[in-house]
Write an enzyme that holds these catalytic residues in place. Structure first.
Site, PDB file in Angstrom:
ATOM      1  CD  GLU A 165     -48.395 -45.800  31.310  1.00 43.37           C
ATOM      2  OE1 GLU A 165     -48.221 -46.313  30.189  1.00 43.37           O
ATOM      3  OE2 GLU A 165     -48.411 -44.569  31.504  1.00 43.37           O
ATOM      4  CB  SER A 188     -49.112 -48.931  26.172  1.00 45.10           C
ATOM      5  OG  SER A 188     -48.912 -48.234  24.957  1.00 45.10           O
ATOM      6  CD  GLU A 228     -49.186 -44.101  25.329  1.00 44.11           C
ATOM      7  OE1 GLU A 228     -50.322 -44.143  25.856  1.00 44.11           O
ATOM      8  OE2 GLU A 228     -48.253 -43.428  25.788  1.00 44.11           O
ATOM      9  CG  ASN A 239     -52.312 -37.677  30.040  1.00 40.65           C
ATOM     10  OD1 ASN A 239     -53.462 -37.327  30.327  1.00 40.65           O
ATOM     11  ND2 ASN A 239     -51.636 -38.576  30.753  1.00 40.65           N
ATOM     12  NE  ARG A 266     -45.817 -37.783  25.344  1.00 36.17           N
ATOM     13  CZ  ARG A 266     -45.955 -38.529  26.442  1.00 36.17           C
ATOM     14  NH1 ARG A 266     -45.745 -39.812  26.407  1.00 36.17           N
ATOM     15  NH2 ARG A 266     -46.303 -37.976  27.584  1.00 36.17           N
TER      16      ARG A 266
END
Ligand SMILES: *[C@@H]1O[C@H](CO)[C@@H](O)[C@H](O)[C@H]1NC(C)=O
Ligand SMILES: *[C@@H]1O[C@H](CO)[C@@H](O)[C@H](O)[C@H]1NC(C)=O
Ligand SMILES: [Zn+2]
Length: 438
Positions: free
Chosen positions: A386, A309, A183, A255, A234
């Site tokens: 986001e 995002s 992101e 996360n 990620r």
């Protein structure tokens, strides 16, 4: 055998994006909650990876591996879920994205007189240099903290920005980015906030009234890996043991790794999954560092924002079960105020922000996320942003295939509008909770 393994590794390194050959991505637009829930309930079955989150009447973008594409399309047709192709071949689109960034690098390199440019994505080195330089140039108000290290030994750098070195009892505002490696656009929004707090101060009340903690790259290992090797990476890059699966499937979804309702929903035990929760809560030094910051400042922290995002959304707890927390009214109204601040500055070809409880908005729950953890620990206002990624589908002028990155020409715009939300959020948090501990 050994030679074969070696060959495979060497080939993987040289063929950039080869892994994504044959993958496709689709725009999907659920038009009611029933369709949204049907869609998200198939995430595990079809290994769906939402690069841009869908909501009711909000088109998302989902990546699909070759072996699930037919079944996925059949499912969409059966449920009459609106969809269209986004990219016929991810590898080809990634190559085009790379070129865009490279062309922009060549075009802008010579005219960058300023310190940290906002006209392109930057390497970790450039971002870290900027953070160091700010700390050096503004020692009165900026303190660099870099005592903990990532799995691969990179310093985890965050800045404490305060008029009195955190010695008063001003409310504390925390903002981080880059916990999800791919992101990229999230990181400049936080360095831009640093810029606006110390270099180009147009809102002096923000430092008079608050102490700030800004953590632009929570997952530097992942960022470097995504930047150099695998665009869609990620997770962190940790290795838990010396087994083959550990090597082939590194990393933990940061996360999903926080110590609240850990690994109960929307997370995976499988090391290879992009949402692998880890062997235990806070197994990652990156997430522990965030957890330690929350613990250290819990008495004064009034606003916690983690920037992700894509999707043009402001989301709040509880993300693991969709219940509204006791101060949901404040969470919602401050969320709306922040979204309005963005929408006012946004470009006409970008969608308006959606505000809501995470799970209810995106149609699935996730446990072990940092916003839920911070809220559980007692931070009254906690949000996941986001950021916007894709131009509006209705914009006829946009005839180009959209890539997987926000076009670098929009980076500055997104930083400016997101900053407006941080300003609004801080002021509203001050009004509502500024006297939290007086
Ligand atoms: C901040 O930046 C704007 C836009 O570049 C500039 O016009 C303004 O003079 C700057 N203000 C300060 C206080 O540095
Ligand atoms: C959802 O989680 C929150 C926080 O743990 C809890 O207070 C609430 O009761 C839960 N809701 C349901 C329906 O279990
Ligand atoms: Zn994310």
């Amino acid at each position: 055998m050994k030679l074969l393994v070696l060959l495979v590794f060497v080939t993987a390194i040289h063929a950039k994006h080869e892994k994504y050959s044959g993958w496709k991505s689709f725009y999907v637009k659920p038009v009611n909650n029933d369709q949204l829930l049907k869609l998200t309930s198939r995430i595990p079955e079809f290994h769906l990876d939402f690069i841009s989150k869908a909501a009711v009447n909000r088109e998302g973008i989902v990546l699909v591996e070759p072996q699930y594409q037919n079944d996925f399309l059949r499912f969409l047709a059966k449920e009459k879920i609106c969809h269209r192709i986004h990219s016929e071949d991810l590898k080809e689109q990634f190559d085009i994205d790379d070129q865009k960034i490279e062309v922009r690098n060549l075009a802008t390199r010579s005219i960058n007189g300023g310190r940290l440019p906002y006209d392109n994505y930057q390497t970790l080195d450039v971002i870290y240099e900027y953070i160091d330089q700010i700390a050096e140039d503004y020692p009165e108000i900026v303190t660099l903290v870099s005592s903990s290290k990532s799995f691969q030994g990179r310093p985890l750098k965050y800045l404490k920005i305060s008029k009195d070195k955190f010695s008063s009892n001003k409310p504390v505002i925390y903002i981080d980015a880059g916990i999800h490696a791919r992101e990229w656009i999230t990181i400049p929004t936080v360095t831009y906030a640093i810029h606006k707090l110390v270099e180009n101060v147009t809102e002096p009340d923000l430092l008079d009234n608050f102490d700030w903690i800004l953590f632009p790259v929570v997952n530097p290992d992942g960022y470097v890996f995504s930047y150099e090797r695998d665009k869609m990476w990620r997770k962190t890059r940790s290795l838990k043991d010396w087994s083959i699966t550990s090597f082939l499937c590194r990393g933990v979804d940061g996360n999903r790794n926080f110590d609240f309702m850990w690994n109960t929903v929307g997370a995976d035990d499988d090391k290879c999954s992009p949402i692998y929760a880890g062997t235990e809560p806070f197994s990652e030094s990156e997430t522990r560092t965030v957890g330690d910051i929350i613990d250290e400042h819990i008495d004064r922290m009034v606003l916690f924002i983690t920037v992700h995002s894509f999707g043009s959304m402001i989301l709040y707890p509880w993300g693991h079960n969709g219940s509204l927390s006791n101060n949901a009214f404040s969470l919602h109204t401050v969320g709306i105020d922040m979204a309005n601040a963005i929408n006012k500055l946004s470009l006409p070809n970008f969608p308006n922000y959606v505000v809501g409880n995470s799970m209810l908005t995106i149609g699935y729950g996730a446990s072990g996320a940092s916003d839920d953890y911070a809220h559980f620990r007692g931070v009254p206002l906690t949000y996941t942003f986001e950021l916007p990624g894709f131009e509006d589908e209705d914009d006829e002028s946009n005839e180009f295939t959209q890539g997987f990155y926000l076009d670098p020409k929009y980076i500055h715009q997104v930083c400016v509008e997101t900053w407006a939300a941080f300003v609004t959020g801080a002021r509203r948090a001050g009004e509502l909770y500024g006297k939290k501990n007086l």
